[in-house]
Motif scaffolding. Structure first.
Motif, short mmCIF file in Angstrom:
data_model
loop_
_atom_site.label_atom_id
_atom_site.label_comp_id
_atom_site.label_asym_id
_atom_site.label_seq_id
_atom_site.Cartn_x
_atom_site.Cartn_y
_atom_site.Cartn_z
N GLY A 84 -11.79 48.02 40.48
CA GLY A 84 -12.26 46.96 41.38
C GLY A 84 -13.48 47.38 42.19
O GLY A 84 -14.40 46.58 42.39
N ILE A 85 -13.50 48.63 42.63
CA ILE A 85 -14.65 49.13 43.38
C ILE A 85 -15.89 49.17 42.49
O ILE A 85 -16.99 48.77 42.90
CB ILE A 85 -14.35 50.52 43.96
N LEU A 86 -15.71 49.66 41.27
CA LEU A 86 -16.83 49.68 40.32
C LEU A 86 -17.32 48.27 40.02
O LEU A 86 -18.53 48.03 39.91
CB LEU A 86 -16.40 50.38 39.02
N GLN A 87 -16.39 47.32 39.89
CA GLN A 87 -16.77 45.94 39.62
C GLN A 87 -17.55 45.34 40.78
O GLN A 87 -18.53 44.61 40.58
CB GLN A 87 -15.51 45.09 39.35
N GLY A 88 -17.11 45.63 42.00
CA GLY A 88 -17.84 45.13 43.17
C GLY A 88 -19.25 45.68 43.23
O GLY A 88 -20.20 44.95 43.54
N LEU A 89 -19.41 46.96 42.90
CA LEU A 89 -20.74 47.57 42.87
C LEU A 89 -21.60 46.96 41.77
O LEU A 89 -22.79 46.68 41.97
CB LEU A 89 -20.60 49.08 42.66
N SER A 90 -20.99 46.73 40.60
CA SER A 90 -21.71 46.10 39.49
C SER A 90 -22.15 44.68 39.86
O SER A 90 -23.27 44.26 39.53
CB SER A 90 -20.83 46.07 38.24
N ASN A 91 -21.28 43.95 40.54
CA ASN A 91 -21.62 42.59 40.96
C ASN A 91 -22.81 42.57 41.91
O ASN A 91 -23.67 41.68 41.85
CB ASN A 91 -20.41 41.93 41.63
N ALA A 173 -28.63 48.88 35.94
CA ALA A 173 -27.49 49.60 36.52
C ALA A 173 -26.21 48.78 36.41
O ALA A 173 -25.13 49.33 36.14
CB ALA A 173 -27.79 49.93 37.99
N SER A 174 -26.32 47.47 36.61
CA SER A 174 -25.17 46.59 36.44
C SER A 174 -24.67 46.62 35.01
O SER A 174 -23.46 46.66 34.76
CB SER A 174 -25.54 45.16 36.84
N ALA A 175 -25.60 46.60 34.05
CA ALA A 175 -25.23 46.66 32.64
C ALA A 175 -24.52 47.98 32.32
O ALA A 175 -23.53 48.01 31.57
CB ALA A 175 -26.46 46.49 31.76
N ALA A 176 -25.02 49.07 32.89
CA ALA A 176 -24.41 50.38 32.66
C ALA A 176 -23.00 50.44 33.24
O ALA A 176 -22.08 50.96 32.60
CB ALA A 176 -25.28 51.48 33.26
N LEU A 177 -22.82 49.92 34.45
CA LEU A 177 -21.49 49.93 35.07
C LEU A 177 -20.52 49.05 34.29
O LEU A 177 -19.35 49.41 34.10
CB LEU A 177 -21.58 49.45 36.52
N THR A 178 -21.00 47.89 33.84
CA THR A 178 -20.15 47.03 33.03
C THR A 178 -19.77 47.72 31.73
O THR A 178 -18.61 47.64 31.28
CB THR A 178 -20.88 45.71 32.70
N GLY A 179 -20.73 48.43 31.14
CA GLY A 179 -20.45 49.19 29.93
C GLY A 179 -19.44 50.29 30.15
O GLY A 179 -18.71 50.67 29.22
#
Length: 233
Positions: A84-91, A173-179
């Motif tokens: 969830g934290i990673l998702q919030g950062l990606s968002n 960066a968002s694409a990388a986190l989503t990946g």
């Protein structure tokens, strides 16, 4: 029924994937400045999952004599908080990119997440890569790079080079986190040591979206977004 649910989910996903960037971009074009608010709106609808979860709980209690409210184990619970934290950062990275880039540029750069998914899936869950998947990922990635290098003419008026480049970096960066997130979720499912049921997946999605929303809410509080919204209302 499984096919019907799959079709419904695909339709909703298609509408959200295509419509959300357009609506977000329109907000910024019309003068919107609140990136944290845009980030917050991406997951704030998580309570709607309580409806199918409640139905599932009542069904289990009636037919299986099970009164267990939550199926997730404490170990999975903690891992989901991290997701969830990673998702919030990606968002946040994604919202920043939408604020600075045209939808076409943003959409193509974010498509590089396929390359990141393939890379991290190979490392984390040992996914076997075929020539077809490698070729498709390569072409999409090259297309995004070419567009990024030759898209100087599609910037908004008044946008500086620094803002535009930073938007590209944030989107990437968002694409990388989503990946990274997708293979991590797959790893969690593999290590769950319990049945991956529809209810379990809903619990997982509800929790990590809740955490992502809390992450965005903290950002909104720090950035005084709520005070600005209340003053407008």
């Amino acid at each position: 029924m499984n096919k019907v649910l799959l079709i419904i989910n695909c339709i909703i996903l298609t509408i959200g994937t295509c419509g959300a960037p357009l609506i977000m971009r329109l907000y910024f074009i019309k003068g919107g400045k609140r990136i944290w608010l845009s980030c917050w709106l991406q997951t704030v609808a998580w309570p709607i999952n309580f409806i199918p979860l409640a139905i599932s709980y009542l069904y289990r209690r009636k037919n299986n004599n099970s009164s267990k409210l939550i199926l997730m184990t404490p170990r999975i619970f903690m891992a989901t908080i991290g997701i969830g934290i990673l998702q919030g950062l990606s968002n946040y990275f994604y919202s920043y990119g939408v604020a600075k880039l045209p939808v076409s540029t943003n959409g193509l750069v974010i498509s590089t997440q396929l390359a990141f998914i393939a890379f991290f899936a190979f490392i984390i869950v040992k996914l076997k890569l075929t020539s077809y998947s490698i070729n498709s990922v390569f072409l999409l990635t090259i297309g995004a790079v070419v567009l990024a290098l030759h898209s100087g003419g599609d910037r908004l008026e008044g946008e500086t080079n620094k803002e535009y480049i930073l938007g590209l970096i944030m989107t990437l960066a968002s694409a990388a986190l989503t990946g990274l997130i997708f293979p991590l979720v797959e790893l969690i499912y593999k290590k769950a040591q319990q049945a991956i049921t529809y209810t379990f997946v809903l619990e997982f999605q509800t929790l990590y979206c809740f955490v992502a929303t809390v992450f965005s809410t903290i950002g909104m509080v720090i950035n005084n977004d709520f005070q600005v919204i209340l003053s407008i209302l």
